[in-house]
Design an enzyme around this catalytic site. Sequence first.
Site, PDB file in Angstrom:
ATOM      1  N   ASP A   1       2.020   6.942  -0.224  1.00  0.00           N
ATOM      2  CA  ASP A   1       0.931   6.070  -0.664  1.00  0.00           C
ATOM      3  C   ASP A   1       0.978   5.767  -2.172  1.00  0.00           C
ATOM      4  O   ASP A   1       0.948   6.661  -3.005  1.00  0.00           O
ATOM      5  CB  ASP A   1      -0.410   6.721  -0.310  1.00  0.00           C
ATOM      6  CG  ASP A   1      -1.501   5.691  -0.175  1.00  0.00           C
ATOM      7  OD1 ASP A   1      -1.432   4.892   0.780  1.00  0.00           O
ATOM      8  OD2 ASP A   1      -2.402   5.658  -1.031  1.00  0.00           O
TER       9      ASP A   1
ATOM     10  N   ASN B   1      -2.532 -10.757  16.494  1.00  0.00           N
ATOM     11  CA  ASN B   1      -1.392 -10.468  15.624  1.00  0.00           C
ATOM     12  C   ASN B   1      -0.505  -9.432  16.321  1.00  0.00           C
ATOM     13  O   ASN B   1      -0.756  -9.086  17.482  1.00  0.00           O
ATOM     14  CB  ASN B   1      -1.832 -10.022  14.224  1.00  0.00           C
ATOM     15  CG  ASN B   1      -2.470  -8.642  14.208  1.00  0.00           C
ATOM     16  OD1 ASN B   1      -2.438  -7.907  15.190  1.00  0.00           O
ATOM     17  ND2 ASN B   1      -3.051  -8.285  13.085  1.00  0.00           N
TER      18      ASN B   1
ATOM     19  N   GLU C   1      -6.397  -7.822   5.024  1.00  0.00           N
ATOM     20  CA  GLU C   1      -6.484  -7.156   6.298  1.00  0.00           C
ATOM     21  C   GLU C   1      -7.420  -5.955   6.175  1.00  0.00           C
ATOM     22  O   GLU C   1      -7.033  -4.871   5.754  1.00  0.00           O
ATOM     23  CB  GLU C   1      -5.086  -6.698   6.758  1.00  0.00           C
ATOM     24  CG  GLU C   1      -5.054  -6.444   8.241  1.00  0.00           C
ATOM     25  CD  GLU C   1      -4.339  -5.172   8.583  1.00  0.00           C
ATOM     26  OE1 GLU C   1      -4.013  -4.396   7.680  1.00  0.00           O
ATOM     27  OE2 GLU C   1      -4.120  -4.948   9.773  1.00  0.00           O
TER      28      GLU C   1
ATOM     29  N   ARG D   1      -0.754 -12.443   3.078  1.00  0.00           N
ATOM     30  CA  ARG D   1      -1.574 -11.536   3.877  1.00  0.00           C
ATOM     31  C   ARG D   1      -1.413 -10.177   3.210  1.00  0.00           C
ATOM     32  O   ARG D   1      -0.279  -9.741   2.989  1.00  0.00           O
ATOM     33  CB  ARG D   1      -1.062 -11.444   5.317  1.00  0.00           C
ATOM     34  CG  ARG D   1      -1.686 -10.286   6.127  1.00  0.00           C
ATOM     35  CD  ARG D   1      -0.904 -10.069   7.419  1.00  0.00           C
ATOM     36  NE  ARG D   1      -1.503  -9.080   8.314  1.00  0.00           N
ATOM     37  CZ  ARG D   1      -1.119  -7.800   8.385  1.00  0.00           C
ATOM     38  NH1 ARG D   1      -0.154  -7.328   7.620  1.00  0.00           N
ATOM     39  NH2 ARG D   1      -1.697  -6.987   9.250  1.00  0.00           N
TER      40      ARG D   1
ATOM     41  N   ASP E   1      -1.358  -6.628   3.581  1.00  0.00           N
ATOM     42  CA  ASP E   1      -1.281  -5.593   4.601  1.00  0.00           C
ATOM     43  C   ASP E   1      -2.048  -4.353   4.146  1.00  0.00           C
ATOM     44  O   ASP E   1      -1.955  -3.946   2.990  1.00  0.00           O
ATOM     45  CB  ASP E   1       0.196  -5.235   4.839  1.00  0.00           C
ATOM     46  CG  ASP E   1       0.373  -4.171   5.908  1.00  0.00           C
ATOM     47  OD1 ASP E   1       0.102  -4.478   7.081  1.00  0.00           O
ATOM     48  OD2 ASP E   1       0.761  -3.038   5.570  1.00  0.00           O
TER      49      ASP E   1
ATOM     50  N   HIS F   1      -6.950   0.007   2.654  1.00  0.00           N
ATOM     51  CA  HIS F   1      -6.428   1.274   2.146  1.00  0.00           C
ATOM     52  C   HIS F   1      -6.121   1.223   0.649  1.00  0.00           C
ATOM     53  O   HIS F   1      -5.432   2.090   0.113  1.00  0.00           O
ATOM     54  CB  HIS F   1      -5.183   1.687   2.946  1.00  0.00           C
ATOM     55  CG  HIS F   1      -5.487   1.850   4.413  1.00  0.00           C
ATOM     56  ND1 HIS F   1      -6.089   2.976   4.914  1.00  0.00           N
ATOM     57  CD2 HIS F   1      -5.325   1.009   5.466  1.00  0.00           C
ATOM     58  CE1 HIS F   1      -6.266   2.834   6.225  1.00  0.00           C
ATOM     59  NE2 HIS F   1      -5.805   1.649   6.573  1.00  0.00           N
TER      60      HIS F   1
ATOM     61  N   ASN G   1       0.830  -1.211   0.000  1.00  0.00           N
ATOM     62  CA  ASN G   1       0.000   0.000   0.000  1.00  0.00           C
ATOM     63  C   ASN G   1       0.863   1.259   0.000  1.00  0.00           C
ATOM     64  O   ASN G   1       0.446   2.303  -0.470  1.00  0.00           O
ATOM     65  CB  ASN G   1      -0.905   0.002   1.233  1.00  0.00           C
ATOM     66  CG  ASN G   1      -1.598   1.338   1.433  1.00  0.00           C
ATOM     67  OD1 ASN G   1      -2.422   1.739   0.613  1.00  0.00           O
ATOM     68  ND2 ASN G   1      -1.238   2.048   2.502  1.00  0.00           N
TER      69      ASN G   1
ATOM     70  N   ARG H   1      -8.479   5.286   1.185  1.00  0.00           N
ATOM     71  CA  ARG H   1      -7.710   4.576   0.166  1.00  0.00           C
ATOM     72  C   ARG H   1      -6.664   5.463  -0.513  1.00  0.00           C
ATOM     73  O   ARG H   1      -5.612   4.985  -0.928  1.00  0.00           O
ATOM     74  CB  ARG H   1      -8.669   3.996  -0.874  1.00  0.00           C
ATOM     75  CG  ARG H   1      -9.455   2.845  -0.291  1.00  0.00           C
ATOM     76  CD  ARG H   1     -10.632   2.442  -1.127  1.00  0.00           C
ATOM     77  NE  ARG H   1     -11.302   1.288  -0.513  1.00  0.00           N
ATOM     78  CZ  ARG H   1     -12.552   0.949  -0.763  1.00  0.00           C
ATOM     79  NH1 ARG H   1     -13.284   1.637  -1.613  1.00  0.00           N
ATOM     80  NH2 ARG H   1     -13.078  -0.116  -0.167  1.00  0.00           N
TER      81      ARG H   1
END
Length: 488
Positions: A166, A292, A231, A194, A196, A200, A103, A157
Amino acid sequence: QFDTGMSEDRRVIVHLFEWPFDAIKEECKNVLGPQKFGGVLVAPIAENLLVQSSGGVRRPWWEIYQPLSWNIQTRKGNEQQFKEMVEVCNKNNVRVYVDAVFNHAVGRVWGGDSGDVVGVGGTHANTKTEDYPGLGYTEANFHKPCQMNFNDKTSVRYCTLYDLTDVDHNQGHVQQKIASFLNKLIDFGVAGFRIDAAKHMWPEDLRKIYGMLKNVSVNGVPSKGCIWMLEVIDDNGEYQGDYKNVGAEYDFECLKPITQVFKKGESSMSNINNCAKYPRYLSQKVVALTANQDTQRGTWPNGFSNSDSNGIQRGIDAFILAYTKEIPNIYSGYSYKNTNSGPPMDDSEKITSPLNCTNGWTCEHRFPPHQWIVKFFTNYVQDAPVENWQSNWDDGTELQAAFTRGKKGFAVFNADTKTLKHTFKVPLSPGVYCDLATGYYSPEHQNCRGTSGITSRKVEIKSDGTVEVSLPGMARSSSVNLRDTVAE
Ligand code: LM2
Ligand code: CA
C-alpha cells in the site's frame, strides 16, 4: 474534475475491457466514432506483474491490477501503440479515459522467499524489501502492512487491500511520481481517469495529486480539466461527502435495485426510479456504470456469470441509457469459463483481436439495442427530463415501467415474465415512430431501417396522444421498447 472533454453531442462511455490498443484504435474509427460514443475507458496500461498461472488459469485478467513500473507495456500493447490509439480516437471524436492503479503495487505473496518478481515488460521488483525501481518507490514510500478493517476508514485507507503493497500518498515524492505518469498521458491526449480503489486513499491526497495535473487539451481545444471517476463503493453511505470536489462519482448504488428487478424479478421498478435521483451525494457529476469486470464476475451487485448470456445485462444497459441524465458507462467484455480467466488469447499468450467479436469477445456495445439506444440518448433525449413515470398500473406489474424524456422520447420496460399490454397516454406529438429497441430511424432513408437491413417496429401515437404497447415477457431476458421522436 468534472469535464469529460467530450464533444457536445456525445455522452456515452464504453469500457472496452482488455481490448488491445490496436483494436481500440480501429473501433474508434469504424464503430465508436460513427455510433456517437463519447469516450472509451481503457483497462490499466502500466506494466504489471506477469502471472503465468494461478489456480490452473493462465494469465488471469487481474494481473493488470498489480503494477510494478510506469512503462506503458501490457498485453494490450506498448507506448507507441497507445499514443497512436489516442490520436485516432480523438480524431474520431472519442475521448480516451484510462483506468489508473496507484493505491498499491504488486502484492507480497508473489515474491516468494527471495521477494523477486518480474513484470510483463521484464522489469524486476522485490516485494520483500519493497523495492520497486520501475515505480521509483522504496520501503519508505509504503504504509506498514496491516489487516484491513472495513468498518474503520483509517484502516481502509492505510492498510493492505488483499496483500497489495500500500502506497503512502501523503509524500511529495509519491505525488510527484503519480502526477508525472498521469501528465504524460494527458500530453498524449488522454481526457480522464478511472481512479482504481479511490476509497482506499485519502481524499486530501487525491486532491493534491489532481492539483498537480496539467490542463487537458484535445485536438488543440483546451478543456476545464480532466475527469476523475472515483471508484468508491459505498454500501452504507459512510463515505458521503468525503470525495466531493475530488472527482466524479462512479455510481454503483443503482446497480443493486436494477439487478434485483432485471435479473431476479424481485423488488420493483419504482425502487430504480428512487435510486436514480441524480446528482447524489459524492459530487455534482455522476457516471452511471452498468457493469464492470468486478460486478460481472462477483456476487456484488450483479453477479453475472458470463457476458450477457441471457440478455439481462442488455436490459440493464438499455434502462440506464434510456433513463439517466448523467454519463452512462457501459461495459463490453468477453465470456469466460473461470472467473479468473484472462481475455481470449492465442497459444503465445497474445490477446486475440476482438474486432470480429469472435473467440469469446462479446462486443456488447455493438449489440442491438445498444447502438440504437446510444443514438436515442445522444441524438434526441440527452437533456430532456424523465417525466410521466409509471409503474404498477392497473393491468401492469411492479416489474414494468414506462416514462418519457420530456416530449422527445418514450420508453417502456418489461422485466416481468408476463406480457405487457397497455395503452399509454404520452405528450409526444401524434405520428408514426420507430421503435429503437428493434432498429433505428434512418434520416437518409426516412424510415425505420437500420444498417444491415434491420427494420424496426413502427409505433403509432394516435391523435388523442394514446399509444398501444404490447411487449413480450422476459423469461428473464431483455425486452425493451424505445422510441425516438422522429415521425415518418
Ligand atoms: C479494484 N477496484 O478498487 C478493481 O476494480 C479490482 O478488480 C481489483 O482486484 C482491486 N481493486 C485491486 O486493484 C483485482 C481482483 C483480485 C486481485 C487483484 C490484484 O479482483 O482478485 O487479487 O485485482 O491483482 C489477486 C488475487 C488475490 C491476491 C491478490 C494480491 O486474486 O487472491 O490476494 O492478487 O496478491 C492474496
Ligand atoms: Ca491505501
